[in-house]
Design an enzyme around this catalytic site. Structure first.
Site, short mmCIF file in Angstrom:
data_model
loop_
_atom_site.label_atom_id
_atom_site.label_comp_id
_atom_site.label_asym_id
_atom_site.label_seq_id
_atom_site.Cartn_x
_atom_site.Cartn_y
_atom_site.Cartn_z
N HIS A 1 -3.65 11.22 3.35
CA HIS A 1 -2.41 11.70 2.73
C HIS A 1 -2.40 13.23 2.84
CE1 HIS A 1 0.28 12.67 -0.70
NE2 HIS A 1 0.77 11.46 -0.53
N ASP B 1 -10.86 10.33 -1.97
CA ASP B 1 -9.52 10.26 -2.53
C ASP B 1 -9.27 8.80 -2.88
OD1 ASP B 1 -6.87 10.01 -3.01
OD2 ASP B 1 -6.20 10.93 -1.14
N GLN C 1 -5.53 5.13 -3.78
CA GLN C 1 -5.05 3.78 -3.42
C GLN C 1 -6.16 2.75 -3.59
OE1 GLN C 1 -1.97 3.15 -2.98
NE2 GLN C 1 -1.12 5.17 -2.52
N LYS D 1 -0.40 5.71 -10.49
CA LYS D 1 -0.52 4.55 -9.59
C LYS D 1 -1.37 3.46 -10.25
CE LYS D 1 -0.52 7.65 -5.62
NZ LYS D 1 0.70 7.56 -4.82
N CYS E 1 3.91 10.71 3.65
CA CYS E 1 3.03 11.88 3.46
C CYS E 1 1.76 11.75 4.29
CB CYS E 1 2.68 12.11 2.00
SG CYS E 1 4.11 12.40 0.96
#
Ligand code: 7TS
Length: 415
Positions: free
Chosen positions: A132, A209, A212, A235, A373
């Site tokens: 991202h 990261d 997700q 999220k 993104c």
């Protein structure tokens, strides 16, 4: 704690969980809402909405400041949520759990604070082509400031990471490896244990990261042995404006503050200041108080269902969606790596992704379209954009059926 109880032996009761999300009973353009954009931001259960309201109704004041009752209540709840987060990711101590505005700020914090202090001209940072933008641009800013070398690991046609290329890029000049745990476009789960072990073997630190990943699988930061782990609350069914940077205590201790202001100091004179202990050293200013408490409630909610059960439910949906979508004429999947999770990105021969999203929206179906993104990934795959359906704990096979029907409408209009 929220008042929901669930017996893990029960079948996954999606209808019961859906009833917790007031927004899902709305209609859009006269059609029942089919929300397939949770990877961008997830909807919020009543338990989170009520918890945030309750802060403002019964327990709100600034934290860490007042000696009055309300400040004590707010501080206890705010710090209590930090403990909930610590337990959720199995950090060793709450000192390792830094509140941020989201994953983006968490990554910028590491690049600014750790990067400025520890990196010198010629040092190398490795990212991947599937990141991202928030795990690309902070490193570019640092590269340009310090004269660093930024390398990106390519992605195979199915969406898996090219680990042979990673092995070649990784050298003793590598000081940081910053990669997604799960790709927001491809759903690929990166081989993070292998990446971490190899990076540590050359003395590099690793930032994952987890934006997700955290809502789809159990994350144990001690077992992973990542040096940093970043994610956003919104999220994970929590409020926006709050996120987390996990860092190993020794690494965080050696880092300078990211921003200066109230709450991050122990003493200030005009000549000099001394820093507060962790985690407050990295939390300048009045924080997102109700949002942090709301994130704690979201984690309680997810934990009561069981994040692994949620992951299993979503895996079932992903398999069903993959099978059903394969029957849509002219549909091309973007990302088919083995073990992928939670998202299906695709293009249609008949229509541009923006037209797809606009037309399916008329049927009440919310999907994302665009570059997500992740422009370098799009270029890498030689597509300008894609449509993406992403699943949350409340989605059903009926949602997938509605998506397939609406895509058939797209084909009829453009075909
Ligand atoms: N990293 C990944 C892997 C993401 O998917 C996102 C947001 C971010 C970082 C940034 O998170 P933020 O909360 O700080 O903005 N991803 C998406 C998406 O896929 N669609 O909209 C936002």
């Amino acid at each position: 704690m929220n008042d929901m109880s669930s017996n893990p032996a029960d079948a996954y009761d999606v209808e019961r969980y859906r009833a917790d999300f007031p927004i899902l009973s709305q209609t859009v353009h006269g059609k029942p809402l089919v929300f397939l954009d949770s990877a961008a931001s997830a909807q919020k259960p009543r338990q989170v909405i009520d918890r945030v309201s309750r802060v403002y109704e019964t327990g709100y004041a600034n934290v860490h400041r007042g000696l009055h009752y309300m400040s004590e209540v707010a501080t206890a709840d705010y710090e209590g949520a930090r403990e909930t987060i610590r337990a959720f990711i199995n950090a060793r101590a709450t000192a390792e759990v830094i509140y941020t505005r989201g994953a983006t700020e968490a990554i910028n914090l590491v690049a600014s604070s750790w990067g400025r202090k520890n990196l010198v001209e010629g040092d190398e940072i490795i990212i991947t082509y599937l990141e991202h933008h928030s795990n690309i641009v902070p490193w570019q800013l640092l590269r340009d400031e310090k004269g660093l070398v930024l390398q990106a690991v390519p992605v195979q046609p199915d969406g898996s990471l090219d680990m042979a290329a990673f092995d070649k890029l990784l050298t003793d000049r590598t000081k940081m490896v910053a990669v997604a745990h799960v790709s927001n476009v491809l759903g690929t789960v990166l081989p993070v244990r292998e990446i971490i072990a190899k990076a540590h073997a050359v003395g590099a630190l690793v930032l994952l990261d987890g934006c997700q990943a955290i809502q789809h699988m159990a994350v144990d930061v001690q077992e992973l042995d990542a040096d940093f782990y970043a994610f956003s609350g919104h999220k994970l069914y929590g409020p926006s404006g709050i996120g987390v940077l996990y860092g190993k205590e020794a690494v965080l201790e050696a880092m300078p503050p990211y921003q200066g202001g109230g709450d991050m100091i122990s003493t200030v004179s005009i000549e000099k200041s001394e820093w507060a202990d962790l985690p407050h050293k990295f939390e300048a200013g009045t924080p997102a108080i109700a949002q942090a408490i709301g994130l704690g409630a979201a984690i309680d909610y997810v934990t009561a269902i069981g994040v692994e059960r949620i992951g299993e439910h979503e895996r079932d949906l992903l398999n069903y969606a993959t099978q059903r979508l394969a029957s849509v004429e002219g549909l091309n999947f973007v990302g088919t790596a083995p073990g992928k999770v939670s998202v299906v990105s695709f293009t249609l021969d008949s229509a541009h992704p923006h037209d797809i999203a606009t037309i399916v929206d008329q049927q009440g179906v919310a999907v994302r379209a665009g570059h997500h993104c992740a422009q370098p990934l799009m270029e890498h795959f030689d597509i300008g954009s894609a449509a993406r359906a992403s699943f949350g704990l409340y989605n059903t096979r009926a949602d997938v059926d509605a998506l397939v029907r609406s895509l058939e409408t797209v084909n009829e209009i453009f075909g």
